[in-house]
Design a protein around this motif. Structure first.
Motif, PDB file in Angstrom:
ATOM      1  N   THR A  70       0.834  -1.198   0.000  1.00 53.61           N
ATOM      2  CA  THR A  70       0.000   0.000   0.000  1.00 53.61           C
ATOM      3  C   THR A  70       0.872   1.251   0.000  1.00 53.61           C
ATOM      4  O   THR A  70       2.024   1.226   0.447  1.00 53.61           O
ATOM      5  N   TRP A  71       0.299   2.355  -0.479  1.00 54.06           N
ATOM      6  CA  TRP A  71       1.000   3.629  -0.491  1.00 54.06           C
ATOM      7  C   TRP A  71       1.281   4.095   0.930  1.00 54.06           C
ATOM      8  O   TRP A  71       2.345   4.661   1.213  1.00 54.06           O
ATOM      9  N   ASP A  72       0.354   3.852   1.859  1.00 55.77           N
ATOM     10  CA  ASP A  72       0.579   4.257   3.248  1.00 55.77           C
ATOM     11  C   ASP A  72       1.801   3.553   3.836  1.00 55.77           C
ATOM     12  O   ASP A  72       2.640   4.182   4.498  1.00 55.77           O
ATOM     13  N   SER A  73       1.920   2.245   3.607  1.00 52.65           N
ATOM     14  CA  SER A  73       3.077   1.523   4.150  1.00 52.65           C
ATOM     15  C   SER A  73       4.359   1.948   3.451  1.00 52.65           C
ATOM     16  O   SER A  73       5.432   2.008   4.066  1.00 52.65           O
ATOM     17  N   ALA A  74       4.262   2.303   2.163  1.00 52.83           N
ATOM     18  CA  ALA A  74       5.443   2.787   1.438  1.00 52.83           C
ATOM     19  C   ALA A  74       5.909   4.121   2.018  1.00 52.83           C
ATOM     20  O   ALA A  74       7.118   4.337   2.201  1.00 52.83           O
ATOM     21  N   LYS A  75       4.971   5.036   2.296  1.00 54.52           N
ATOM     22  CA  LYS A  75       5.331   6.326   2.894  1.00 54.52           C
ATOM     23  C   LYS A  75       6.014   6.138   4.245  1.00 54.52           C
ATOM     24  O   LYS A  75       7.000   6.819   4.559  1.00 54.52           O
ATOM     25  N   GLN A  76       5.490   5.218   5.046  1.00 57.34           N
ATOM     26  CA  GLN A  76       6.101   4.960   6.356  1.00 57.34           C
ATOM     27  C   GLN A  76       7.534   4.469   6.195  1.00 57.34           C
ATOM     28  O   GLN A  76       8.432   4.878   6.944  1.00 57.34           O
ATOM     29  N   PHE A  77       7.763   3.618   5.197  1.00 54.77           N
ATOM     30  CA  PHE A  77       9.116   3.110   4.976  1.00 54.77           C
ATOM     31  C   PHE A  77      10.051   4.222   4.514  1.00 54.77           C
ATOM     32  O   PHE A  77      11.197   4.305   4.962  1.00 54.77           O
ATOM     33  N   THR A 176     -11.116  -2.320  -2.206  1.00 50.41           N
ATOM     34  CA  THR A 176     -12.328  -1.515  -2.220  1.00 50.41           C
ATOM     35  C   THR A 176     -12.353  -0.601  -1.011  1.00 50.41           C
ATOM     36  O   THR A 176     -11.833  -0.943   0.053  1.00 50.41           O
ATOM     37  N   ARG A 177     -12.908   0.586  -1.186  1.00 49.46           N
ATOM     38  CA  ARG A 177     -13.176   1.490  -0.060  1.00 49.46           C
ATOM     39  C   ARG A 177     -14.679   1.481   0.153  1.00 49.46           C
ATOM     40  O   ARG A 177     -15.447   1.702  -0.785  1.00 49.46           O
ATOM     41  N   LEU A 178     -15.099   1.231   1.371  1.00 53.63           N
ATOM     42  CA  LEU A 178     -16.524   1.086   1.635  1.00 53.63           C
ATOM     43  C   LEU A 178     -16.963   1.953   2.808  1.00 53.63           C
ATOM     44  O   LEU A 178     -16.156   2.388   3.627  1.00 53.63           O
ATOM     45  N   VAL A 198      -7.329  -7.801   4.055  1.00 49.21           N
ATOM     46  CA  VAL A 198      -6.628  -6.887   4.969  1.00 49.21           C
ATOM     47  C   VAL A 198      -7.446  -5.606   5.062  1.00 49.21           C
ATOM     48  O   VAL A 198      -7.761  -4.971   4.057  1.00 49.21           O
ATOM     49  N   VAL A 199      -7.803  -5.229   6.294  1.00 51.68           N
ATOM     50  CA  VAL A 199      -8.595  -4.025   6.539  1.00 51.68           C
ATOM     51  C   VAL A 199      -7.664  -2.919   7.007  1.00 51.68           C
ATOM     52  O   VAL A 199      -6.896  -3.101   7.953  1.00 51.68           O
ATOM     53  N   GLU A 200      -7.731  -1.750   6.358  1.00 49.16           N
ATOM     54  CA  GLU A 200      -6.857  -0.625   6.696  1.00 49.16           C
ATOM     55  C   GLU A 200      -7.655   0.675   6.657  1.00 49.16           C
ATOM     56  O   GLU A 200      -8.738   0.753   6.079  1.00 49.16           O
ATOM     57  N   GLY A 201      -7.063   1.706   7.261  1.00 48.40           N
ATOM     58  CA  GLY A 201      -7.586   3.072   7.143  1.00 48.40           C
ATOM     59  C   GLY A 201      -8.949   3.279   7.763  1.00 48.40           C
ATOM     60  O   GLY A 201      -9.764   4.044   7.230  1.00 48.40           O
ATOM     61  N   GLU A 202      -9.219   2.640   8.890  1.00 51.59           N
ATOM     62  CA  GLU A 202     -10.529   2.811   9.529  1.00 51.59           C
ATOM     63  C   GLU A 202     -10.744   4.265   9.943  1.00 51.59           C
ATOM     64  O   GLU A 202      -9.895   4.889  10.572  1.00 51.59           O
ATOM     65  N   SER A 203     -11.907   4.802   9.589  1.00 52.32           N
ATOM     66  CA  SER A 203     -12.275   6.158   9.986  1.00 52.32           C
ATOM     67  C   SER A 203     -13.788   6.256  10.034  1.00 52.32           C
ATOM     68  O   SER A 203     -14.502   5.333   9.609  1.00 52.32           O
ATOM     69  N   TYR A 204     -14.263   7.380  10.555  1.00 48.70           N
ATOM     70  CA  TYR A 204     -15.704   7.609  10.660  1.00 48.70           C
ATOM     71  C   TYR A 204     -16.014   8.981  10.075  1.00 48.70           C
ATOM     72  O   TYR A 204     -15.333   9.966  10.374  1.00 48.70           O
ATOM     73  N   ASN A 205     -17.033   9.027   9.216  1.00 49.51           N
ATOM     74  CA  ASN A 205     -17.380  10.293   8.574  1.00 49.51           C
ATOM     75  C   ASN A 205     -18.247  11.149   9.478  1.00 49.51           C
ATOM     76  O   ASN A 205     -18.514  10.796  10.647  1.00 49.51           O
ATOM     77  N   GLU A 206     -18.723  12.283   8.946  1.00 51.53           N
ATOM     78  CA  GLU A 206     -19.483  13.222   9.753  1.00 51.53           C
ATOM     79  C   GLU A 206     -20.814  12.652  10.230  1.00 51.53           C
ATOM     80  O   GLU A 206     -21.408  13.142  11.206  1.00 51.53           O
ATOM     81  N   LEU A 207     -21.296  11.594   9.591  1.00 48.61           N
ATOM     82  CA  LEU A 207     -22.543  10.940  10.005  1.00 48.61           C
ATOM     83  C   LEU A 207     -22.298   9.812  11.000  1.00 48.61           C
ATOM     84  O   LEU A 207     -23.251   9.181  11.470  1.00 48.61           O
ATOM     85  N   ASP A 209     -20.633   7.102  10.170  1.00 45.21           N
ATOM     86  CA  ASP A 209     -20.519   5.842   9.442  1.00 45.21           C
ATOM     87  C   ASP A 209     -19.067   5.379   9.378  1.00 45.21           C
ATOM     88  O   ASP A 209     -18.142   6.192   9.274  1.00 45.21           O
ATOM     89  N   LEU A 210     -18.885   4.074   9.416  1.00 40.73           N
ATOM     90  CA  LEU A 210     -17.564   3.468   9.307  1.00 40.73           C
ATOM     91  C   LEU A 210     -17.083   3.507   7.865  1.00 40.73           C
ATOM     92  O   LEU A 210     -17.841   3.179   6.936  1.00 40.73           O
ATOM     93  N   GLU A 211     -15.817   3.886   7.647  1.00 40.90           N
ATOM     94  CA  GLU A 211     -15.202   3.835   6.327  1.00 40.90           C
ATOM     95  C   GLU A 211     -13.863   3.112   6.444  1.00 40.90           C
ATOM     96  O   GLU A 211     -13.044   3.449   7.307  1.00 40.90           O
ATOM     97  N   VAL A 212     -13.662   2.108   5.588  1.00 43.29           N
ATOM     98  CA  VAL A 212     -12.414   1.344   5.603  1.00 43.29           C
ATOM     99  C   VAL A 212     -12.029   0.949   4.186  1.00 43.29           C
ATOM    100  O   VAL A 212     -12.852   0.981   3.264  1.00 43.29           O
ATOM    101  N   PHE A 213     -10.763   0.558   4.027  1.00 36.25           N
ATOM    102  CA  PHE A 213     -10.274  -0.071   2.809  1.00 36.25           C
ATOM    103  C   PHE A 213     -10.081  -1.559   3.091  1.00 36.25           C
ATOM    104  O   PHE A 213      -9.558  -1.924   4.153  1.00 36.25           O
TER     105      PHE A 213
END
Length: 242
Positions: A70-77, A176-178, A198-207, A209-213
């Motif tokens: 993932t791009w996130d893991s690449a940035k961390q490296f 997929t991002r859902l 693999v589930v990554e990037g868990e966040s919650y929007n203004e409503l 709702d759960l959003e993950v990749f």
């Protein structure tokens, strides 16, 4: 021209001070390619990576590469490498992820435009490798190399460490991002686990709702989508899939 050449698999340096807080992205794209088996790097233990280096006109170029999905893991490296080389003048990089389509990003990190990130990216693609990040660190020796010299130095150093790395056949992945109501979190994680996702990037929007990749093997991807839809009784939105 090649006065120092070395392969190393485990380099935990003593330097820990980060030189930069941000990553400059000079190029990014999503490209679709016809299917043919690609390779990726063998995964190593935490803190280990493949490396090779050379000295050109008193400048020390160190190529460092590892498997990243993932791009996130690449940035961390990239940030980890920069922290290990706080006195290096440049830490240029490229990342290629995915398969049919694939994502590409690169950075010149202060070198003249097109003389570092793009040659590193070309080295990764030239070796037919994906899910890989490659960083080339430069300790300047005070002698100007010119645009052509920089292109050869960065591209050549990247190829050296990529060719020295152990490789395996890449298993295509899809992501997929859902978005769904937070009460469905348990079903999302359980269903992803069922398909070795693999589930990554868990966040919650203004409503709220759960959003993950979620990423899984491409051959299981449609089954994952169908099972997620069933598990949430259709109360789910797929925003981006590739």
């Amino acid at each position: 021209m090649l006065s120092l050449l070395k392969l190393s698999r485990s380099f935990q340096h003593s330097h820990h001070a980060a030189r930069r807080a941000t990553v400059q992205v000079a190029q990014k794209s999503n490209r679709l390619f016809s299917a043919s088996p690609q390779q990726t790097l063998e995964e190593l233990r935490d803190g280990e990576y493949y490396s090779d280096d050379q000295i050109i006109k008193k400048s020390h170029f160190i190529g460092i590469t590892k498997h990243c999905t993932t791009w996130d893991s690449a940035k961390q490296f990239v940030n980890t490498v920069r922290a290990e080389h706080p006195k290096a003048r440049h830490a240029c990089f490229a990342f290629v992820g995915g398969f049919n389509p694939k994502t590409e990003r690169c950075s010149d990190d202060g070198e003249p435009t097109g003389t570092a990130g793009v040659p590193i990216l070309g080295a990764i693609n030239g070796e037919d490798i994906s899910d890989t990040v490659c960083v080339v660190v430069r300790y300047s020796g005070g002698i100007k190399l010119g645009a052509g010299g920089l292109i050869r130095a960065y591209g050549g150093t990247a190829r050296m460490c990529l060719r020295a790395a152990e490789k395996k056949i890449l298993i295509p992945k899809s992501t997929t991002r859902l978005s769904t109501v937070s009460s469905n979190a348990g079903q999302i994680y359980t269903t992803a686990m069922k398909h070795n996702g693999v589930v990554e990037g868990e966040s919650y929007n203004e409503l709220g709702d759960l959003e993950v990749f979620i990423t899984c093997d491409t051959e299981k991807f449609q089954d994952l989508i169908d099972d997620l839809t069933d598990a949430t009784r259709g109360n789910i939105t797929f925003k981006d899939s590739s």
